[in-house]
Design an enzyme around this catalytic site. Sequence first.
Site, PDB file in Angstrom:
ATOM      1  N   ARG A  23       0.821  -1.217   0.000  1.00  0.00           N
ATOM      2  CA  ARG A  23       0.000   0.000   0.000  1.00  0.00           C
ATOM      3  C   ARG A  23       0.859   1.273   0.000  1.00  0.00           C
ATOM      4  NH1 ARG A  23      -5.478  -0.326   1.674  1.00  0.00           N
ATOM      5  NH2 ARG A  23      -6.279  -2.156   0.631  1.00  0.00           N
ATOM      6  N   ARG A  27      -3.702   6.687   0.439  1.00  0.00           N
ATOM      7  CA  ARG A  27      -4.225   7.940   1.008  1.00  0.00           C
ATOM      8  C   ARG A  27      -3.269   8.702   1.907  1.00  0.00           C
ATOM      9  NH1 ARG A  27      -9.642   5.002   2.735  1.00  0.00           N
ATOM     10  NH2 ARG A  27      -7.962   3.517   3.065  1.00  0.00           N
ATOM     11  N   ARG A  36      -6.756  11.014  -6.748  1.00  0.00           N
ATOM     12  CA  ARG A  36      -7.970  10.261  -6.415  1.00  0.00           C
ATOM     13  C   ARG A  36      -9.222  11.124  -6.629  1.00  0.00           C
ATOM     14  NH1 ARG A  36     -11.817   8.397  -6.010  1.00  0.00           N
ATOM     15  NH2 ARG A  36     -12.813   6.920  -4.605  1.00  0.00           N
ATOM     16  N   ASP A  73      -6.424  -3.375  -7.541  1.00  0.00           N
ATOM     17  CA  ASP A  73      -6.949  -3.990  -6.326  1.00  0.00           C
ATOM     18  C   ASP A  73      -7.183  -5.469  -6.578  1.00  0.00           C
ATOM     19  OD1 ASP A  73      -8.064  -2.974  -3.535  1.00  0.00           O
ATOM     20  OD2 ASP A  73      -9.291  -4.655  -4.196  1.00  0.00           O
ATOM     21  N   TYR A 149     -14.362 -12.192   0.272  1.00  0.00           N
ATOM     22  CA  TYR A 149     -15.082 -10.957  -0.113  1.00  0.00           C
ATOM     23  C   TYR A 149     -16.256 -11.276  -1.032  1.00  0.00           C
ATOM     24  CZ  TYR A 149     -11.257  -8.317   1.953  1.00  0.00           C
ATOM     25  OH  TYR A 149     -10.354  -7.797   2.842  1.00  0.00           O
TER      26      TYR A 149
HETATM   27  O1  CP3 Z   1      -0.025  -1.831  -2.434  1.00  0.00           O
HETATM   28  C1  CP3 Z   1      -0.243  -0.945  -3.294  1.00  0.00           C
HETATM   29  O2  CP3 Z   1       0.128   0.241  -3.172  1.00  0.00           O
HETATM   30  C2  CP3 Z   1      -0.909  -1.361  -4.592  1.00  0.00           C
HETATM   31  C3  CP3 Z   1      -2.323  -1.268  -4.652  1.00  0.00           C
HETATM   32  C4  CP3 Z   1      -3.213  -2.166  -3.795  1.00  0.00           C
HETATM   33  C5  CP3 Z   1      -4.468  -1.718  -3.305  1.00  0.00           C
HETATM   34  N1  CP3 Z   1      -5.095  -2.792  -2.722  1.00  0.00           N
HETATM   35  C6  CP3 Z   1      -4.985  -0.358  -3.432  1.00  0.00           C
HETATM   36  C7  CP3 Z   1      -6.124   0.091  -2.603  1.00  0.00           C
HETATM   37  C8  CP3 Z   1      -3.082  -3.516  -3.447  1.00  0.00           C
HETATM   38  C9  CP3 Z   1      -1.908  -4.468  -3.685  1.00  0.00           C
HETATM   39  C10 CP3 Z   1      -4.280  -3.896  -2.769  1.00  0.00           C
HETATM   40  C11 CP3 Z   1      -4.536  -5.264  -2.276  1.00  0.00           C
HETATM   41  C12 CP3 Z   1      -5.766  -5.550  -1.518  1.00  0.00           C
HETATM   42  N2  CP3 Z   1      -7.013  -5.004  -1.693  1.00  0.00           N
HETATM   43  C13 CP3 Z   1      -5.859  -6.547  -0.507  1.00  0.00           C
HETATM   44  C14 CP3 Z   1      -4.745  -7.456  -0.049  1.00  0.00           C
HETATM   45  C15 CP3 Z   1      -3.800  -6.769   0.855  1.00  0.00           C
HETATM   46  C16 CP3 Z   1      -4.411  -6.261   2.137  1.00  0.00           C
HETATM   47  O3  CP3 Z   1      -4.429  -5.029   2.293  1.00  0.00           O
HETATM   48  O4  CP3 Z   1      -4.862  -7.065   2.939  1.00  0.00           O
HETATM   49  C17 CP3 Z   1      -7.189  -6.541  -0.038  1.00  0.00           C
HETATM   50  C18 CP3 Z   1      -7.759  -7.418   1.037  1.00  0.00           C
HETATM   51  C19 CP3 Z   1      -7.899  -5.577  -0.816  1.00  0.00           C
HETATM   52  C20 CP3 Z   1      -9.358  -5.242  -0.742  1.00  0.00           C
HETATM   53  C21 CP3 Z   1      -9.587  -3.836  -0.360  1.00  0.00           C
HETATM   54  N3  CP3 Z   1      -9.314  -2.754  -1.168  1.00  0.00           N
HETATM   55  C22 CP3 Z   1     -10.143  -3.337   0.837  1.00  0.00           C
HETATM   56  C23 CP3 Z   1     -10.593  -4.189   2.008  1.00  0.00           C
HETATM   57  C24 CP3 Z   1     -10.193  -1.947   0.721  1.00  0.00           C
HETATM   58  C25 CP3 Z   1     -10.809  -0.972   1.696  1.00  0.00           C
HETATM   59  C26 CP3 Z   1      -9.943  -0.681   2.854  1.00  0.00           C
HETATM   60  C27 CP3 Z   1      -9.118   0.548   2.607  1.00  0.00           C
HETATM   61  O5  CP3 Z   1      -7.935   0.529   2.914  1.00  0.00           O
HETATM   62  O6  CP3 Z   1      -9.692   1.530   2.114  1.00  0.00           O
HETATM   63  C28 CP3 Z   1      -9.630  -1.587  -0.536  1.00  0.00           C
HETATM   64  C29 CP3 Z   1      -9.466  -0.225  -1.082  1.00  0.00           C
HETATM   65  C30 CP3 Z   1      -8.113   0.171  -1.566  1.00  0.00           C
HETATM   66  N4  CP3 Z   1      -7.263  -0.627  -2.277  1.00  0.00           N
HETATM   67  C31 CP3 Z   1      -7.519   1.450  -1.420  1.00  0.00           C
HETATM   68  C32 CP3 Z   1      -6.271   1.396  -2.052  1.00  0.00           C
HETATM   69  C33 CP3 Z   1      -5.282   2.513  -2.220  1.00  0.00           C
HETATM   70  C34 CP3 Z   1      -8.148   2.633  -0.725  1.00  0.00           C
HETATM   71  C35 CP3 Z   1      -9.211   3.243  -1.611  1.00  0.00           C
HETATM   72  C36 CP3 Z   1      -9.183   4.758  -1.688  1.00  0.00           C
HETATM   73  O7  CP3 Z   1      -8.156   5.323  -2.063  1.00  0.00           O
HETATM   74  O8  CP3 Z   1     -10.211   5.347  -1.413  1.00  0.00           O
END
Ligand code: CP3
Length: 343
Positions: A23, A27, A36, A73, A149
């Site tokens: 990540r 944000r 974004r 994602d 999910y």
């Molecule tokens: O790592 C990186 O920088 C690359 C991008 C990336 C994202 N999600 C961007 C993201 C990667 C590799 C993921 C993987 C991901 N997504 C996982 C596995 C890793 C982990 O974190 O456990 C999972 C379970 C998800 C599913 C997911 N996506 C959830 C549960 C959420 C909401 C929680 C949150 O942090 O907001 C997301 C959203 C998400 N994925 C965001 C980002 C940058 C935030 C969205 C936003 O910017 O509004």
Amino acid sequence: MTKPLLRVLSGERSRVPPIWLMRQAGRYLPEYRAIREKTKTFLDLCFNPKLAAEVTLQPIRRFGFDAAILFSDILVVPHALGQRVSFEEGNGPRLDAIDNASALRRVRRELDHVKLAPVYETIGRVKEDLPPAVALLGFCGAPWTVATYMIAGGGSVDQLPARQFAYRQAGAFAELIDVLVAASAGYLIRQFEAGVDAVQIFDTWAGVLPPDEFRRWCVEPCSRIITEVRKRVPKAKIIGFPRGAGTRIPQYIAGVPVDAVGLDWTIDLGFAREQVQSMRPVQGNLDPLALLAGGGALDRSIDAILEAFALGPFIFNLGHGVLPDTPTVHVERMIARVRSAAN
Ligand code: CP3
């Protein structure tokens, strides 16, 4: 010159460990928040190659990490299997829950690569702008984690809906896992063909399963994905991240032919060095909360990790993703400490 991260994935020890963060684009970066705002939804950003490439590169420009991770994602896979997926501000992902066998029949058996074409285009764009020593990582979610999910229709406490489904309708659940194995393998192969240097398989919820289910729903499906990918990309470099697997990681390594293992922050460092790093390069495992907190807690956590893993192949990372309130100065401090402490 081979990229430092790839050398470690080949089993070489590096005097200065390569660094990237799960990540790392997100944000906590003001420049991410600015981009974004330009798209209505999070998925629109994931599927906009120009903006997704820009966001992928932001942490490389700001911090000089050794790897960029494709901005996307894990839930684009259910989306490309025809399930409705959206991200609600503050509430995380929302999907049409698969709560019975007939809902499962509505899931496509094969990925719609047209929907995923923007992701492959993003990879090409990032490659053009990436410094030569920086590796580009692709990724997918592991079938078990993605299924949690898909079945719950979003995040869930202890992944109860998926675990319940797997017990009550094991045949239907196995079918869903099979679809996800094939989809994930096909997705990773396309990412390699588009130009990623290595990939990570995120099994965020591996830790909630009892032993037999862990073997059946985590170890076996991930192993099958890797076998499929290597049929097409024989030298594919793959990092596994079975979060929460703890003392079962040696079993994971025995069953899943990964090149390196991501460790979460709860693992005992002595155990990880002796039982895991002796078998495979390791990646991790700073507590994301220590990075958020900063100060002495951050310094001590970094030092303990460097001391534990310095003598073998090791990639510095967090034990899970960067938290949104993390100050960027703490990330700078972390990188400086890791790079200057090298022996
Ligand atoms: O790592 C990186 O920088 C690359 C991008 C990336 C994202 N999600 C961007 C993201 C990667 C590799 C993921 C993987 C991901 N997504 C996982 C596995 C890793 C982990 O974190 O456990 C999972 C379970 C998800 C599913 C997911 N996506 C959830 C549960 C959420 C909401 C929680 C949150 O942090 O907001 C997301 C959203 C998400 N994925 C965001 C980002 C940058 C935030 C969205 C936003 O910017 O509004």
